[in-house]
Design a protein around this motif. Sequence first.
Motif, short mmCIF file in Angstrom:
data_model
loop_
_atom_site.label_atom_id
_atom_site.label_comp_id
_atom_site.label_asym_id
_atom_site.label_seq_id
_atom_site.Cartn_x
_atom_site.Cartn_y
_atom_site.Cartn_z
N GLY A 45 0.81 -1.21 0.00
CA GLY A 45 0.00 0.00 0.00
C GLY A 45 0.84 1.26 0.00
N ILE A 46 0.29 2.31 -0.56
CA ILE A 46 1.00 3.59 -0.64
C ILE A 46 1.24 4.19 0.74
N GLY A 47 0.37 3.89 1.72
CA GLY A 47 0.42 4.58 3.01
C GLY A 47 1.73 4.43 3.73
N GLY A 48 2.08 3.22 4.14
CA GLY A 48 3.34 3.00 4.84
C GLY A 48 4.54 3.17 3.94
N HIS A 49 4.40 2.74 2.68
CA HIS A 49 5.53 2.80 1.75
C HIS A 49 6.02 4.23 1.56
N ALA A 50 5.11 5.14 1.23
CA ALA A 50 5.50 6.53 1.00
C ALA A 50 5.85 7.24 2.30
N SER A 51 5.18 6.89 3.39
CA SER A 51 5.37 7.61 4.64
C SER A 51 6.68 7.30 5.33
N HIS A 52 7.30 6.14 4.99
CA HIS A 52 8.53 5.74 5.67
C HIS A 52 9.73 5.66 4.74
N GLY A 53 9.58 6.10 3.50
CA GLY A 53 10.68 6.08 2.53
C GLY A 53 10.15 5.78 1.15
N GLY A 54 10.20 4.50 0.76
CA GLY A 54 9.66 4.11 -0.54
C GLY A 54 10.75 3.98 -1.58
N PHE A 55 11.49 2.85 -1.52
CA PHE A 55 12.59 2.62 -2.46
C PHE A 55 12.16 1.75 -3.63
N GLY A 56 12.63 2.11 -4.79
CA GLY A 56 12.56 1.28 -5.98
C GLY A 56 13.79 1.61 -6.81
N TYR A 57 14.02 0.84 -7.86
CA TYR A 57 15.23 1.06 -8.65
C TYR A 57 15.29 2.46 -9.27
N SER A 58 14.14 3.08 -9.54
CA SER A 58 14.13 4.43 -10.10
C SER A 58 14.35 5.51 -9.05
N ALA A 59 14.46 5.12 -7.77
CA ALA A 59 14.64 6.11 -6.70
C ALA A 59 15.98 6.84 -6.82
N ARG A 60 17.00 6.18 -7.36
CA ARG A 60 18.28 6.88 -7.53
C ARG A 60 18.14 7.99 -8.57
N MET A 61 17.14 7.90 -9.43
CA MET A 61 16.87 8.92 -10.45
C MET A 61 15.96 10.03 -9.91
N TRP A 62 14.90 9.64 -9.21
CA TRP A 62 13.85 10.58 -8.83
C TRP A 62 13.70 10.77 -7.33
N GLY A 63 14.49 10.11 -6.51
CA GLY A 63 14.31 10.15 -5.07
C GLY A 63 13.34 9.08 -4.61
N LEU A 64 13.13 8.99 -3.31
CA LEU A 64 12.19 8.04 -2.74
C LEU A 64 10.75 8.48 -3.02
N THR A 65 9.80 7.57 -2.86
CA THR A 65 8.39 7.95 -2.97
C THR A 65 8.09 9.10 -2.02
N LEU A 66 8.64 9.05 -0.83
CA LEU A 66 8.45 10.10 0.18
C LEU A 66 8.84 11.47 -0.37
N ASP A 67 9.87 11.51 -1.22
CA ASP A 67 10.37 12.79 -1.73
C ASP A 67 9.44 13.41 -2.76
N THR A 68 8.49 12.63 -3.26
CA THR A 68 7.55 13.17 -4.24
C THR A 68 6.31 13.78 -3.59
N ILE A 69 6.19 13.64 -2.26
CA ILE A 69 5.00 14.14 -1.55
C ILE A 69 5.06 15.66 -1.46
N ILE A 70 4.09 16.32 -2.07
CA ILE A 70 4.01 17.79 -1.95
C ILE A 70 2.87 18.22 -1.05
N GLY A 71 2.01 17.28 -0.69
CA GLY A 71 0.91 17.59 0.21
C GLY A 71 0.23 16.33 0.68
N LEU A 72 -0.46 16.41 1.82
CA LEU A 72 -1.20 15.28 2.36
C LEU A 72 -2.47 15.78 3.03
N ASP A 73 -3.58 15.06 2.84
CA ASP A 73 -4.78 15.28 3.64
C ASP A 73 -4.70 14.36 4.84
#
Length: 535
Positions: free
Chosen positions: A191-219
Amino acid sequence: MKPVGAQMPIPAQPVDVAVRMDTATYCGTGCQPAFGTCSSDPPKTSTGTSSAPSPTSATLQDCLGSKDVPVFFASSTEFSQLAQPYNLRLPYTPAVIVLPTTTQHVIDAVLCAGANNIKVQAKSGGHSYASYSSGGQDGSMVIDLQEFQNVTVDATGIAQVGGGVRLGDMASELYNQAQRALPHGTCPGVGIGGHASHGGFGYSARMWGLTLDTIIGLDVVLANGSLVHATTTAYPDIYYAMRGAADSFGITTSFYLQTQPVPASVVNWEYSFPNMFTSAATTTAVFTSVQAFALNASIVDRKLGFGIYLDGTNFHIDGTYLGDLTTFNSAIAPALLTGLPTPFSSTVQSVDWIESLTLLASPQPLQQPKEGYNLHDDFFAKSVVTPSSSPLTTDALNSYFSYIIENGVDAPSPWFSIINLYGGADSQINVPSPSSSAYSDRSALWVLQHYGYTGNTGSPYPPASITFVDGLNTALTSAMPDTTFGAYLNYVDPSLTAAQAHSLYFDAATYTRLVSIKKVADPDQVFWNPQSIGN
């Protein structure tokens, strides 16, 4: 209540959902064949609200019932299936499971929990290694976000993603709607919840950062029932805390993520090597060569991501290259393979973005069931985060591989290690300042996951396997006594005390700030698990 963040205080009363702010607008064993065997029973649809609760939960039931919150108590026929954790080694029985269909349901559930001194944890995909998405104890309220499945992309490339969306579904929707992409893990059921909230690594993260780094806002629904839209300028302390320690501060009903255009092509590649568990010196030499390659800025850039998989029998290196096949074959691959044994098998292919994700997710389909997700494992896992300032030494690698040869070739239960490159030349994971979020591993070189499992066999988990997995960590770290190692929160380790967890997952400055925010945003510790902030 004092303000959290100088620019905007936390509302003293719940905010009407209709007036909320808007923007401009390892998964584990079911993911890859090497990860073991999982159950995949036919999904069951959950319907209805609840059966009558036990007398001890009557007050909580009255509160939830008065607000028409969809809930399941232990007497409900659907309860046991909804309560079953991903990690069968750590089952917990919640006081109640809430299946909200609206944000107002989430608000009302949190308020009822607080009024009845019930601890709360959210469940997005439910893959918490420590079963914290089941509360981490008996008697908590679990708020299951499986109905929060919206994925939309606006003209600026900002995606609004519901808190219950699984990674494979998110990736498919982003691609189908707008040919957009995000960095994230390869396991589609997470799920996106824990994955993005605690980091979020994938092979493309070295290119674009972690999933967490893409968060610009949260409700976010906070402990006092207020709904806030947290950004760098609105509720900045909540925005900070929810990116790295969200389970201690609130429930994200929607993420706002800055997407990227999909790459023109992706090279998916893998090399497998024979006879890697007979000589520690040989395997140490291989890893040392790979580590030198990863640090070589004349060859490696952010477009390359990879990891090493080993299990006492198999040893392979695989990853992706977000560039063209010619460059990979003529420059990247030869530099990687120089000095290594001849691979006994290899796969190198250029594919489009969605096919790349599909191949990485195999044998699981990229698109996952919206209800009744039923993959499980029985496992214990630990992690080690190694700092870029201290690349792994020959002594540490020799100790590690000697331990594996002596103990892991015939281990108490199946196991694997995955060693992912987070740092290295040009990595964008380590670009953000450590003070920009509550994620503290901004100097990581390697992140190792050590995972011992039995699969969904129904047999008791062997204690000797826990000892073996502990030994994998110790064999590596004990040989570098002057190095400060960390751990990765998405591989949360329930064997750690709260103090040990806080020390490994957060640097001192980050943890101090999180405690300060917690005292204001959740003074009664409504959002709680055994390793939550302030324990």
